[in-house]
Design a protein around this motif. Structure first.
Motif, PDB file in Angstrom:
ATOM      1  N   ASP A   1      -4.331  -6.094 -21.748  1.00  0.00           N
ATOM      2  CA  ASP A   1      -3.326  -5.055 -21.997  1.00  0.00           C
ATOM      3  C   ASP A   1      -3.134  -4.105 -20.816  1.00  0.00           C
ATOM      4  O   ASP A   1      -1.996  -3.872 -20.405  1.00  0.00           O
ATOM      5  N   PRO A   2      -4.195  -3.559 -20.219  1.00  0.00           N
ATOM      6  CA  PRO A   2      -3.971  -2.719 -19.041  1.00  0.00           C
ATOM      7  C   PRO A   2      -3.339  -3.492 -17.873  1.00  0.00           C
ATOM      8  O   PRO A   2      -2.487  -2.958 -17.163  1.00  0.00           O
ATOM      9  N   LEU A   3      -3.739  -4.732 -17.699  1.00  0.00           N
ATOM     10  CA  LEU A   3      -3.183  -5.507 -16.585  1.00  0.00           C
ATOM     11  C   LEU A   3      -1.722  -5.873 -16.825  1.00  0.00           C
ATOM     12  O   LEU A   3      -0.935  -5.937 -15.878  1.00  0.00           O
ATOM     13  N   ARG A   4      -1.330  -6.092 -18.067  1.00  0.00           N
ATOM     14  CA  ARG A   4       0.098  -6.295 -18.366  1.00  0.00           C
ATOM     15  C   ARG A   4       0.908  -5.063 -17.961  1.00  0.00           C
ATOM     16  O   ARG A   4       1.998  -5.183 -17.415  1.00  0.00           O
ATOM     17  N   LEU A   5       0.366  -3.883 -18.237  1.00  0.00           N
ATOM     18  CA  LEU A   5       1.035  -2.645 -17.847  1.00  0.00           C
ATOM     19  C   LEU A   5       1.177  -2.575 -16.327  1.00  0.00           C
ATOM     20  O   LEU A   5       2.247  -2.247 -15.808  1.00  0.00           O
ATOM     21  N   PHE A   6       0.116  -2.904 -15.609  1.00  0.00           N
ATOM     22  CA  PHE A   6       0.165  -2.887 -14.145  1.00  0.00           C
ATOM     23  C   PHE A   6       1.215  -3.866 -13.627  1.00  0.00           C
ATOM     24  O   PHE A   6       2.033  -3.523 -12.764  1.00  0.00           O
ATOM     25  N   ILE A   7       1.207  -5.081 -14.144  1.00  0.00           N
ATOM     26  CA  ILE A   7       2.163  -6.105 -13.706  1.00  0.00           C
ATOM     27  C   ILE A   7       3.587  -5.669 -14.034  1.00  0.00           C
ATOM     28  O   ILE A   7       4.489  -5.786 -13.198  1.00  0.00           O
ATOM     29  N   LYS A   8       3.800  -5.171 -15.237  1.00  0.00           N
ATOM     30  CA  LYS A   8       5.138  -4.700 -15.629  1.00  0.00           C
ATOM     31  C   LYS A   8       5.618  -3.605 -14.677  1.00  0.00           C
ATOM     32  O   LYS A   8       6.772  -3.607 -14.240  1.00  0.00           O
TER      33      LYS A   8
ATOM     34  N   CYS B   1       0.806  -1.225   0.000  1.00  0.00           N
ATOM     35  CA  CYS B   1       0.000   0.000   0.000  1.00  0.00           C
ATOM     36  C   CYS B   1       0.839   1.274   0.000  1.00  0.00           C
ATOM     37  O   CYS B   1       0.313   2.352  -0.278  1.00  0.00           O
ATOM     38  N   GLN B   2       2.133   1.175   0.297  1.00  0.00           N
ATOM     39  CA  GLN B   2       2.971   2.376   0.296  1.00  0.00           C
ATOM     40  C   GLN B   2       3.621   2.631  -1.072  1.00  0.00           C
ATOM     41  O   GLN B   2       4.357   3.597  -1.215  1.00  0.00           O
ATOM     42  N   THR B   3       3.346   1.775  -2.038  1.00  0.00           N
ATOM     43  CA  THR B   3       3.808   2.052  -3.396  1.00  0.00           C
ATOM     44  C   THR B   3       2.828   3.013  -4.055  1.00  0.00           C
ATOM     45  O   THR B   3       1.720   3.238  -3.549  1.00  0.00           O
ATOM     46  N   THR B   4       3.207   3.545  -5.184  1.00  0.00           N
ATOM     47  CA  THR B   4       2.325   4.435  -5.951  1.00  0.00           C
ATOM     48  C   THR B   4       1.615   3.693  -7.082  1.00  0.00           C
ATOM     49  O   THR B   4       0.951   4.320  -7.907  1.00  0.00           O
ATOM     50  N   LEU B   5       1.741   2.376  -7.114  1.00  0.00           N
ATOM     51  CA  LEU B   5       1.222   1.591  -8.238  1.00  0.00           C
ATOM     52  C   LEU B   5      -0.282   1.753  -8.445  1.00  0.00           C
ATOM     53  O   LEU B   5      -0.733   1.988  -9.570  1.00  0.00           O
ATOM     54  N   ILE B   6      -1.056   1.612  -7.386  1.00  0.00           N
ATOM     55  CA  ILE B   6      -2.512   1.687  -7.536  1.00  0.00           C
ATOM     56  C   ILE B   6      -2.935   3.104  -7.919  1.00  0.00           C
ATOM     57  O   ILE B   6      -3.751   3.282  -8.824  1.00  0.00           O
ATOM     58  N   SER B   7      -2.369   4.113  -7.265  1.00  0.00           N
ATOM     59  CA  SER B   7      -2.774   5.488  -7.588  1.00  0.00           C
ATOM     60  C   SER B   7      -2.408   5.849  -9.028  1.00  0.00           C
ATOM     61  O   SER B   7      -3.192   6.512  -9.726  1.00  0.00           O
ATOM     62  N   GLU B   8      -1.245   5.409  -9.498  1.00  0.00           N
ATOM     63  CA  GLU B   8      -0.862   5.676 -10.889  1.00  0.00           C
ATOM     64  C   GLU B   8      -1.785   4.939 -11.859  1.00  0.00           C
ATOM     65  O   GLU B   8      -2.204   5.496 -12.877  1.00  0.00           O
ATOM     66  N   PHE B   9      -2.111   3.691 -11.538  1.00  0.00           N
ATOM     67  CA  PHE B   9      -2.983   2.900 -12.399  1.00  0.00           C
ATOM     68  C   PHE B   9      -4.393   3.501 -12.414  1.00  0.00           C
ATOM     69  O   PHE B   9      -5.028   3.584 -13.460  1.00  0.00           O
ATOM     70  N   ARG B  10      -4.853   3.938 -11.234  1.00  0.00           N
ATOM     71  CA  ARG B  10      -6.186   4.543 -11.140  1.00  0.00           C
ATOM     72  C   ARG B  10      -6.250   5.833 -11.962  1.00  0.00           C
ATOM     73  O   ARG B  10      -7.280   6.139 -12.555  1.00  0.00           O
ATOM     74  N   SER B  11      -5.143   6.582 -12.041  1.00  0.00           N
ATOM     75  CA  SER B  11      -5.152   7.810 -12.839  1.00  0.00           C
ATOM     76  C   SER B  11      -5.254   7.493 -14.339  1.00  0.00           C
ATOM     77  O   SER B  11      -5.824   8.273 -15.104  1.00  0.00           O
ATOM     78  N   LEU B  12      -4.709   6.353 -14.751  1.00  0.00           N
ATOM     79  CA  LEU B  12      -4.798   5.936 -16.155  1.00  0.00           C
ATOM     80  C   LEU B  12      -6.138   5.286 -16.479  1.00  0.00           C
ATOM     81  O   LEU B  12      -6.651   5.428 -17.593  1.00  0.00           O
ATOM     82  N   PHE B  13      -6.682   4.550 -15.523  1.00  0.00           N
ATOM     83  CA  PHE B  13      -7.912   3.775 -15.738  1.00  0.00           C
ATOM     84  C   PHE B  13      -8.891   4.025 -14.586  1.00  0.00           C
ATOM     85  O   PHE B  13      -9.216   3.109 -13.826  1.00  0.00           O
ATOM     86  N   PRO B  14      -9.390   5.265 -14.456  1.00  0.00           N
ATOM     87  CA  PRO B  14     -10.207   5.600 -13.289  1.00  0.00           C
ATOM     88  C   PRO B  14     -11.538   4.861 -13.220  1.00  0.00           C
ATOM     89  O   PRO B  14     -12.019   4.569 -12.116  1.00  0.00           O
ATOM     90  N   ASP B  15     -12.128   4.553 -14.343  1.00  0.00           N
ATOM     91  CA  ASP B  15     -13.454   3.949 -14.354  1.00  0.00           C
ATOM     92  C   ASP B  15     -13.459   2.510 -14.863  1.00  0.00           C
ATOM     93  O   ASP B  15     -14.515   1.896 -14.960  1.00  0.00           O
ATOM     94  N   ASP B  16     -12.293   1.988 -15.189  1.00  0.00           N
ATOM     95  CA  ASP B  16     -12.215   0.655 -15.779  1.00  0.00           C
ATOM     96  C   ASP B  16     -12.126  -0.463 -14.747  1.00  0.00           C
ATOM     97  O   ASP B  16     -12.372  -1.620 -15.069  1.00  0.00           O
ATOM     98  N   PHE B  17     -11.728  -0.113 -13.528  1.00  0.00           N
ATOM     99  CA  PHE B  17     -11.503  -1.117 -12.490  1.00  0.00           C
ATOM    100  C   PHE B  17     -12.082  -0.636 -11.171  1.00  0.00           C
ATOM    101  O   PHE B  17     -12.273   0.561 -10.964  1.00  0.00           O
TER     102      PHE B  17
END
Length: 136
Positions: free
Chosen positions: A121-128, A86-102
């Motif tokens: 494709d979006p999930l590959r980006l998140f995993i990467k 939870c202290q990473t920025t991964l979710i907040s960055e992903f949410r900014s790219l895909f706010p309504d998709d997930f």
């Protein structure tokens, strides 16, 4: 997506996957396959270690130390989820790219409904991004 994931490394991880509710099991296996496939395609990641953390399947980059841990699980609300620290920025960055998709659980998880098709494709980006988080 073709099955590109390796066999389970030990019976403990296999047992946890076998214990997942039937509706979540397929989505979690698909996500597992996506983690291994994305790792194989991503420079600098190296070997993925599959283990258990907090009783959940966890995916680490022990040799390169390039990434943060990805965990798979079943939230109390049902469906299935992918978790990161939870202290990473991964979710907040992903949410900014895909706010309504997930659907999101704070800064720690992306939530999926049972039977939901995974947008690869979006999930590959998140995993990467998770597997290379410490290379930034």
């Amino acid at each position: 997506m073709p099955d590109t994931s390796p066999p389970f490394p030990n019976t403990a991880v296999a047992d946890v996957f076998a214990s997942f509710p039937e509706d979540a099991h397929s989505g979690l296996l698909t996500f597992r396959n996506l983690i291994f496939a994305t790792a194989n395609e991503t420079s600098g990641v190296g070997r993925i270690e599959e283990t258990l953390k907090w009783g959940q399947p966890a995916y680490l980059t022990p040799d390169s130390k390039s990434g943060t841990t990805i965990r798979l699980g079943v939230p109390k609300s049902g469906g299935f989820a992918v978790y990161v620290h939870c202290q990473t920025t991964l979710i907040s960055e992903f949410r900014s790219l895909f706010p309504d998709d997930f659907a999101y659980d704070g800064n720690r998880a992306i939530l999926f409904e049972e039977g939901q098709a995974l947008p690869v494709d979006p999930l590959r980006l998140f995993i990467k991004n998770a597997l290379t988080y410490h290379l930034k």
